[in-house]
Design an enzyme around this catalytic site. Structure first.
Site, mmCIF file in Angstrom:
data_model
loop_
_atom_site.group_PDB
_atom_site.id
_atom_site.type_symbol
_atom_site.label_atom_id
_atom_site.label_comp_id
_atom_site.label_asym_id
_atom_site.label_seq_id
_atom_site.Cartn_x
_atom_site.Cartn_y
_atom_site.Cartn_z
ATOM 1 N N ASN A 10 0.871 -1.180 0.000
ATOM 2 C CA ASN A 10 0.000 0.000 0.000
ATOM 3 C C ASN A 10 0.908 1.231 0.000
ATOM 4 O OD1 ASN A 10 -1.826 2.019 0.412
ATOM 5 N ND2 ASN A 10 -2.467 1.354 2.458
ATOM 6 N N LYS A 12 0.103 4.164 -0.444
ATOM 7 C CA LYS A 12 -0.617 5.355 0.050
ATOM 8 C C LYS A 12 -0.380 6.533 -0.901
ATOM 9 C CE LYS A 12 -0.463 3.404 4.620
ATOM 10 N NZ LYS A 12 -0.481 3.584 6.062
ATOM 11 N N HIS A 96 -9.844 0.993 4.459
ATOM 12 C CA HIS A 96 -8.613 1.291 5.198
ATOM 13 C C HIS A 96 -8.935 2.272 6.333
ATOM 14 C CE1 HIS A 96 -4.618 2.667 6.221
ATOM 15 N NE2 HIS A 96 -4.165 1.579 5.629
ATOM 16 N N GLU A 98 -7.438 4.725 7.484
ATOM 17 C CA GLU A 98 -7.222 6.151 7.204
ATOM 18 C C GLU A 98 -8.443 6.751 6.513
ATOM 19 O OE1 GLU A 98 -3.456 5.687 5.226
ATOM 20 O OE2 GLU A 98 -2.527 5.173 7.138
ATOM 21 N N GLU A 168 -5.766 -4.805 10.523
ATOM 22 C CA GLU A 168 -4.838 -3.697 10.716
ATOM 23 C C GLU A 168 -5.218 -2.914 11.971
ATOM 24 O OE1 GLU A 168 -2.688 -2.637 6.803
ATOM 25 O OE2 GLU A 168 -4.393 -1.316 7.041
ATOM 26 N N GLY A 174 1.737 2.728 10.760
ATOM 27 C CA GLY A 174 2.659 3.856 10.602
ATOM 28 C C GLY A 174 3.252 4.344 11.908
ATOM 29 N N SER A 213 2.921 -1.620 10.612
ATOM 30 C CA SER A 213 4.346 -1.573 10.933
ATOM 31 C C SER A 213 5.061 -2.912 10.726
ATOM 32 C CB SER A 213 4.577 -1.047 12.356
ATOM 33 O OG SER A 213 4.089 0.284 12.477
HETATM 34 P P1 PGA Z 1 2.373 0.611 7.725
HETATM 35 O O1 PGA Z 1 0.949 0.762 6.990
HETATM 36 O O2 PGA Z 1 3.012 -0.648 7.225
HETATM 37 O O3 PGA Z 1 3.139 1.849 7.309
HETATM 38 O O4 PGA Z 1 2.095 0.582 9.193
HETATM 39 C C1 PGA Z 1 0.124 -0.346 6.789
HETATM 40 C C2 PGA Z 1 -1.152 0.082 6.124
HETATM 41 O O5 PGA Z 1 -1.673 1.160 6.451
HETATM 42 O O6 PGA Z 1 -1.688 -0.622 5.259
#
Ligand code: PGA
Length: 254
Positions: A10, A12, A96, A98, A168, A174, A213
């Site tokens: 991803n 982003k 997701h 976010e 997640e 993140g 992460s």
């Molecule tokens: P990350 O993001 O690996 O940077 O924690 C994972 C995601 O949001 O899919």
């Protein structure tokens, strides 16, 4: 049942044309032989660009979001599943955290996108996960169940024979703070048990990947858990070598 591992990138809202094309080339070169289903989800404007290096490889293309509207029409700014397929995508991330947090997507809105993805012929990667407050309040399983139930209610249990679930935990995305292998395993087992109430065979066969992460140094211990079938990788997917190390860690557990 043996489930083939799946690892999705991803990206982003990162990169530009040159970055995306180079990263796609490097990712294909280093991940193609791992015995893992790899899906690369670039920003939507780079879908066709990234489709180039991916074509003929074993790596699939995914989008990070889609419109819940199936038919084309007067929907300014929206992009539907048929358009994503036309650009070469086979997968799409829905729900997701976010987008749940900043675009007001609730469980019903996510379910509508899941359904729209499947109607178009895309495989949805359905993201679910609890916030830190929900975990601290011991509501993790209830939150996951509600997120999953909304999609089962809209799309039916059979829809999960052509879907991927990404667990997640919001507090791990993140942040550099990863769920422990035990925490991930417990959540994945709970998700599978929720689906098994409706259909044990589908629950057993659906791939549930972990995101939050994931890095080269923690991937193997997460993927060693019996119900963790791969990963959804954000930050570490922006470095081809790190992403490849994670993909190969998943391959080691196939
Ligand atoms: P990350 O993001 O690996 O940077 O924690 C994972 C995601 O949001 O899919």
């Amino acid at each position: 049942m043996a489930r083939k591992p799946l690892v999705a990138a991803n990206w982003k809202m990162h990169g530009d044309r040159a970055f995306g094309e180079a990263l796609a080339r490097e990712t294909v070169a280093s991940c193609d032989d791992a015995g893992v289903d790899v899906v690369i989800c670039p920003p939507i404007c780079y879908l066709t660009l990234v489709a180039g290096p991916l074509s003929g490889s074993g790596c699939a293309l995914g989008a990070q979001d889609l419109s819940p509207v199936v038919e084309s029409g007067a929907h300014t700014g929206d992009i539907n599943g048929a358009m994503l397929i036309d650009c070469g995508a086979s997968h799409v991330i829905v729900g997701h955290s976010e987008r749940r947090a900043t675009r007001g997507e609730d469980n019903e809105a996510v379910a509508a996108k899941f359904l729209a993805a499947q109607q178009a012929g895309l495989t949805p990667i359905l993201c679910v996960g609890e916030t830190l407050a929900e975990r601290d309040g011991e509501r993790t399983e209830a939150v996951l169940e509600a997120q999953l139930d909304a999609v089962v209610a809209a799309a039916g249990i059979a829809a999960f024979s052509r879907a991927v679930i990404a667990y997640e935990p919001v507090w791990a995305i993140g942040t550099g703070r990863t769920a422990s292998p035990d925490q991930a395993q417990a959540a994945h087992a709970a998700l599978r048990a929720t689906l098994a109430r409706d259909d044990a065979r589908i629950a057993d066969s659906v791939r549930i990947v972990y995101g939050g992460s994931v890095k080269p140094d923690n991937a193997a211990s997460l993927f060693a858990q019996p119900d963790v079938d791969g990963g959804l990788i954000g930050g570490a997917s922006l470095k081809a070598a790190d992403f490849a190390a994670i993909v190969h860690a998943a391959g080691g557990h196939s």
